[in-house]
Design a protein around this motif. Structure first.
Motif, PDB file in Angstrom:
ATOM      1  N   LEU A 174       0.813  -1.208   0.000  1.00 10.64           N
ATOM      2  CA  LEU A 174       0.000   0.000   0.000  1.00 10.64           C
ATOM      3  C   LEU A 174       0.850   1.263   0.000  1.00 10.64           C
ATOM      4  O   LEU A 174       1.884   1.310   0.672  1.00 10.64           O
ATOM      5  N   PRO A 175       0.411   2.307  -0.705  1.00  7.53           N
ATOM      6  CA  PRO A 175       1.089   3.606  -0.592  1.00  7.53           C
ATOM      7  C   PRO A 175       0.944   4.168   0.813  1.00  7.53           C
ATOM      8  O   PRO A 175      -0.033   3.876   1.522  1.00  7.53           O
ATOM      9  N   ALA A 176       1.895   4.998   1.202  1.00  6.60           N
ATOM     10  CA  ALA A 176       1.892   5.543   2.564  1.00  6.60           C
ATOM     11  C   ALA A 176       0.662   6.400   2.844  1.00  6.60           C
ATOM     12  O   ALA A 176       0.230   6.527   3.986  1.00  6.60           O
ATOM     13  N   GLY A 177       0.063   7.013   1.818  1.00  9.90           N
ATOM     14  CA  GLY A 177      -1.058   7.916   2.031  1.00  9.90           C
ATOM     15  C   GLY A 177      -2.404   7.241   2.262  1.00  9.90           C
ATOM     16  O   GLY A 177      -3.401   7.926   2.509  1.00  9.90           O
ATOM     17  N   GLU A 178      -2.439   5.896   2.216  1.00  4.62           N
ATOM     18  CA  GLU A 178      -3.708   5.177   2.406  1.00  4.62           C
ATOM     19  C   GLU A 178      -4.004   5.021   3.900  1.00  4.62           C
ATOM     20  O   GLU A 178      -3.969   3.932   4.462  1.00  4.62           O
ATOM     21  N   THR A 179      -4.332   6.138   4.552  1.00  8.10           N
ATOM     22  CA  THR A 179      -4.411   6.177   6.011  1.00  8.10           C
ATOM     23  C   THR A 179      -5.447   5.213   6.571  1.00  8.10           C
ATOM     24  O   THR A 179      -5.171   4.469   7.521  1.00  8.10           O
ATOM     25  N   VAL A 180      -6.642   5.212   6.005  1.00  4.84           N
ATOM     26  CA  VAL A 180      -7.708   4.356   6.533  1.00  4.84           C
ATOM     27  C   VAL A 180      -7.305   2.885   6.454  1.00  4.84           C
ATOM     28  O   VAL A 180      -7.484   2.124   7.411  1.00  4.84           O
ATOM     29  N   ALA A 181      -6.747   2.490   5.317  1.00  7.72           N
ATOM     30  CA  ALA A 181      -6.338   1.098   5.141  1.00  7.72           C
ATOM     31  C   ALA A 181      -5.196   0.731   6.077  1.00  7.72           C
ATOM     32  O   ALA A 181      -5.175  -0.362   6.672  1.00  7.72           O
ATOM     33  N   LEU A 182      -4.240   1.618   6.235  1.00  8.40           N
ATOM     34  CA  LEU A 182      -3.089   1.326   7.088  1.00  8.40           C
ATOM     35  C   LEU A 182      -3.475   1.249   8.561  1.00  8.40           C
ATOM     36  O   LEU A 182      -2.847   0.532   9.337  1.00  8.40           O
ATOM     37  N   LEU A 183      -4.530   1.966   8.951  1.00 11.41           N
ATOM     38  CA  LEU A 183      -5.007   1.847  10.331  1.00 11.41           C
ATOM     39  C   LEU A 183      -5.442   0.415  10.637  1.00 11.41           C
ATOM     40  O   LEU A 183      -5.258  -0.070  11.759  1.00 11.41           O
ATOM     41  N   ARG A 184      -6.010  -0.262   9.655  1.00  7.12           N
ATOM     42  CA  ARG A 184      -6.431  -1.655   9.871  1.00  7.12           C
ATOM     43  C   ARG A 184      -5.218  -2.539  10.145  1.00  7.12           C
ATOM     44  O   ARG A 184      -5.272  -3.442  10.975  1.00  7.12           O
ATOM     45  N   GLU A 185      -4.142  -2.283   9.438  1.00  2.00           N
ATOM     46  CA  GLU A 185      -2.937  -3.076   9.673  1.00  2.00           C
ATOM     47  C   GLU A 185      -2.308  -2.727  11.017  1.00  2.00           C
ATOM     48  O   GLU A 185      -1.764  -3.602  11.700  1.00  2.00           O
ATOM     49  N   GLN A 186      -2.369  -1.466  11.427  1.00  2.00           N
ATOM     50  CA  GLN A 186      -1.862  -1.095  12.741  1.00  2.00           C
ATOM     51  C   GLN A 186      -2.620  -1.826  13.850  1.00  2.00           C
ATOM     52  O   GLN A 186      -2.025  -2.244  14.851  1.00  2.00           O
ATOM     53  N   ALA A 187      -3.925  -1.977  13.655  1.00  2.00           N
ATOM     54  CA  ALA A 187      -4.714  -2.691  14.656  1.00  2.00           C
ATOM     55  C   ALA A 187      -4.270  -4.147  14.752  1.00  2.00           C
ATOM     56  O   ALA A 187      -4.204  -4.713  15.847  1.00  2.00           O
ATOM     57  N   MET A 188      -3.971  -4.759  13.614  1.00  2.00           N
ATOM     58  CA  MET A 188      -3.505  -6.142  13.627  1.00  2.00           C
ATOM     59  C   MET A 188      -2.151  -6.266  14.299  1.00  2.00           C
ATOM     60  O   MET A 188      -1.871  -7.234  15.019  1.00  2.00           O
ATOM     61  N   ALA A 189      -1.284  -5.274  14.071  1.00  2.00           N
ATOM     62  CA  ALA A 189       0.085  -5.330  14.580  1.00  2.00           C
ATOM     63  C   ALA A 189       0.199  -4.831  16.013  1.00  2.00           C
ATOM     64  O   ALA A 189       1.184  -5.135  16.690  1.00  2.00           O
ATOM     65  N   GLY A 190      -0.772  -4.043  16.464  1.00  2.00           N
ATOM     66  CA  GLY A 190      -0.688  -3.483  17.809  1.00  2.00           C
ATOM     67  C   GLY A 190       0.303  -2.349  17.923  1.00  2.00           C
ATOM     68  O   GLY A 190       0.707  -1.967  19.026  1.00  2.00           O
ATOM     69  N   THR A 191       0.700  -1.782  16.791  1.00  2.00           N
ATOM     70  CA  THR A 191       1.674  -0.698  16.787  1.00  2.00           C
ATOM     71  C   THR A 191       1.545   0.086  15.485  1.00  2.00           C
ATOM     72  O   THR A 191       1.069  -0.451  14.469  1.00  2.00           O
ATOM     73  N   ALA A 192       1.981   1.339  15.514  1.00  2.00           N
ATOM     74  CA  ALA A 192       2.017   2.148  14.298  1.00  2.00           C
ATOM     75  C   ALA A 192       3.272   1.865  13.480  1.00  2.00           C
ATOM     76  O   ALA A 192       3.386   2.331  12.341  1.00  2.00           O
ATOM     77  N   GLU A 193       4.191   1.086  14.021  1.00  2.00           N
ATOM     78  CA  GLU A 193       5.438   0.765  13.316  1.00  2.00           C
ATOM     79  C   GLU A 193       5.194  -0.437  12.408  1.00  2.00           C
ATOM     80  O   GLU A 193       5.470  -1.589  12.767  1.00  2.00           O
ATOM     81  N   ILE A 194       4.654  -0.176  11.229  1.00  2.00           N
ATOM     82  CA  ILE A 194       4.304  -1.255  10.300  1.00  2.00           C
ATOM     83  C   ILE A 194       5.027  -1.103   8.956  1.00  2.00           C
ATOM     84  O   ILE A 194       4.611  -1.678   7.966  1.00  2.00           O
ATOM     85  N   HIS A 195       6.090  -0.303   8.938  1.00  2.00           N
ATOM     86  CA  HIS A 195       6.864  -0.075   7.713  1.00  2.00           C
ATOM     87  C   HIS A 195       5.995   0.503   6.604  1.00  2.00           C
ATOM     88  O   HIS A 195       6.154   0.146   5.426  1.00  2.00           O
ATOM     89  N   ALA A 196       5.075   1.374   6.989  1.00  2.00           N
ATOM     90  CA  ALA A 196       4.197   2.013   6.002  1.00  2.00           C
ATOM     91  C   ALA A 196       5.034   2.768   4.976  1.00  2.00           C
ATOM     92  O   ALA A 196       6.001   3.457   5.314  1.00  2.00           O
ATOM     93  N   GLY A 197       4.640   2.654   3.718  1.00  2.00           N
ATOM     94  CA  GLY A 197       5.337   3.329   2.643  1.00  2.00           C
ATOM     95  C   GLY A 197       6.445   2.518   2.011  1.00  2.00           C
ATOM     96  O   GLY A 197       6.941   2.879   0.934  1.00  2.00           O
ATOM     97  N   ARG A 198       6.849   1.422   2.659  1.00  2.00           N
ATOM     98  CA  ARG A 198       7.826   0.542   2.038  1.00  2.00           C
ATOM     99  C   ARG A 198       7.213  -0.133   0.815  1.00  2.00           C
ATOM    100  O   ARG A 198       6.030  -0.477   0.804  1.00  2.00           O
ATOM    101  N   THR A 199       8.017  -0.349  -0.200  1.00  2.00           N
ATOM    102  CA  THR A 199       7.492  -0.929  -1.435  1.00  2.00           C
ATOM    103  C   THR A 199       6.998  -2.352  -1.221  1.00  2.00           C
ATOM    104  O   THR A 199       5.980  -2.762  -1.781  1.00  2.00           O
ATOM    105  N   TYR A 200       7.710  -3.109  -0.377  1.00  2.00           N
ATOM    106  CA  TYR A 200       7.349  -4.503  -0.110  1.00  2.00           C
ATOM    107  C   TYR A 200       7.300  -4.712   1.401  1.00  2.00           C
ATOM    108  O   TYR A 200       8.175  -4.249   2.129  1.00  2.00           O
ATOM    109  N   ARG A 201       6.248  -5.422   1.842  1.00  2.00           N
ATOM    110  CA  ARG A 201       6.116  -5.737   3.268  1.00  2.00           C
ATOM    111  C   ARG A 201       5.640  -7.177   3.416  1.00  2.00           C
ATOM    112  O   ARG A 201       4.937  -7.702   2.564  1.00  2.00           O
ATOM    113  N   TRP A 202       5.994  -7.772   4.520  1.00  2.00           N
ATOM    114  CA  TRP A 202       5.657  -9.171   4.750  1.00  2.00           C
ATOM    115  C   TRP A 202       5.619  -9.436   6.242  1.00  2.00           C
ATOM    116  O   TRP A 202       6.021  -8.595   7.055  1.00  2.00           O
TER     117      TRP A 202
END
Length: 308
Positions: free
Chosen positions: A160-188
């Protein structure tokens, strides 16, 4: 009844579908148990820009499963890390974006998180993507896609692009942290310590969350007001997964609990269409009526209170 993921993608979300796939590949015969631990639950807490962070698990799921998010902009680095996960565990989860997945109706049309389970088979790597859902372009069914090669996987793995705030919030909830490497080209996802996190004290959970949502939608009129309706759809999927799993796993629910959640889910199913219709009206500048949405959310608050 079969436990095959491909036939039950209508009870999963874009996150739980991938996690179910990798749990099953790693030998978890009751893969639904970790996904339903101490649930179902819905919790919300306010974040910036008048958005909410929605939580669908009693504790953030990734640390509870011993998983964490990593990321990198270099494909060779990302591929090596993904390959290591598959070699060690038989599967890996890539944090992809529907925009880059040719078999998805959202391909080249919209951005949304879509986690993919990569599973090692005798014929090579396969993408397990069992999620079934109705999109604005019609029905999206689950798929099982052989990975043709490294080049195709690279294209599919763009995140996901870094600007997709709503979508990235869902991943933060799964991870329990805002440190989810948002904006990185590849994540796993990679293995980490099993470290269940305590719930935050500033969240509203259960009936309180549904009551707060009822107040929020009572006077919703703009497109921005409906930006997070997919999070409510995700809550429905969790409850549908519980009922499906209870047929296979008698220890999950007693008779009274089963009856309670059957009634609750019947009401939950009426909510996403109402929200989708209202959101469409808001985007087109039409008159938006939300009284029934608020009424349904308040009714669901009663079910969540009794089911807690």
């Amino acid at each position: 009844m079969t436990t095959a993921l491909a036939t039950h993608g209508d009870k999963l979300s874009c996150f739980t579908a991938a996690l179910a796939g990798t749990l099953a590949a790693r030998g978890e015969s009751r893969w639904w148990r970790p996904l339903l631990a101490d649930g179902p639950l819905l919790a919300v807490r306010p974040v910036d820009d008048d958005l909410l962070l929605f939580e669908h698990h009693a504790a953030p799921l990734l640390p509870a499963l011993g998983l964490r998010i990593n990321g990198n902009d270099e494909w060779d680095v990302a591929y090596a890390a993904i390959e290591e996960q598959v070699a060690g565990h038989g599967s890996a989860v890539v944090l992809a974006d529907i925009f880059h997945l040719p078999w998805q109706r959202g391909y080249q049309r919209w951005h949304a998180p879509h986690w993919l389970a990569l599973v090692a088979t005798v014929d090579g790597w396969t993408v397990e993507d069992p999620l079934t859902m109705t999109t604005e372009l019609g029905l999206q069914t689950g798929r099982r896609i052989p990975v043709p090669g490294k080049a195709e996987l690279r294209a599919w793995s763009a995140s996901l692009p870094a600007g997709e705030t709503v979508a990235l919030l869902r991943e933060q909830a799964m991870a329990g942290t805002a440190e989810i490497h948002a904006g990185r080209t590849y994540r796993w996802l990679e293995a980490g310590p099993i470290a269940p996190l305590a719930p935050r004290s500033d969240r509203l959970a259960g009936a309180d969350a549904l009551t707060a949502l009822a107040s929020r939608y009572q006077f919703a009129t703009t497109a921005a007001d409906f930006a997070q309706i997919d999070d409510i759809w995700q809550a429905l999927r969790q409850r549908e997964l519980l009922l499906w799993a209870a047929d296979l796993d008698p220890g999950l629910l007693g008779a009274a609990e089963r009856a309670h959640w059957e009634h609750a889910v019947a009401r939950w199913r009426t909510l996403p269409p109402l929200l989708m219709h209202a959101g469409t009206r808001a985007r087109s500048g039409g008159t938006v009526r939300t009284a029934l949405i608020a009424e349904t959310l308040r009714e669901l608050a009663g079910y969540e209170a009794k089911g807690a």
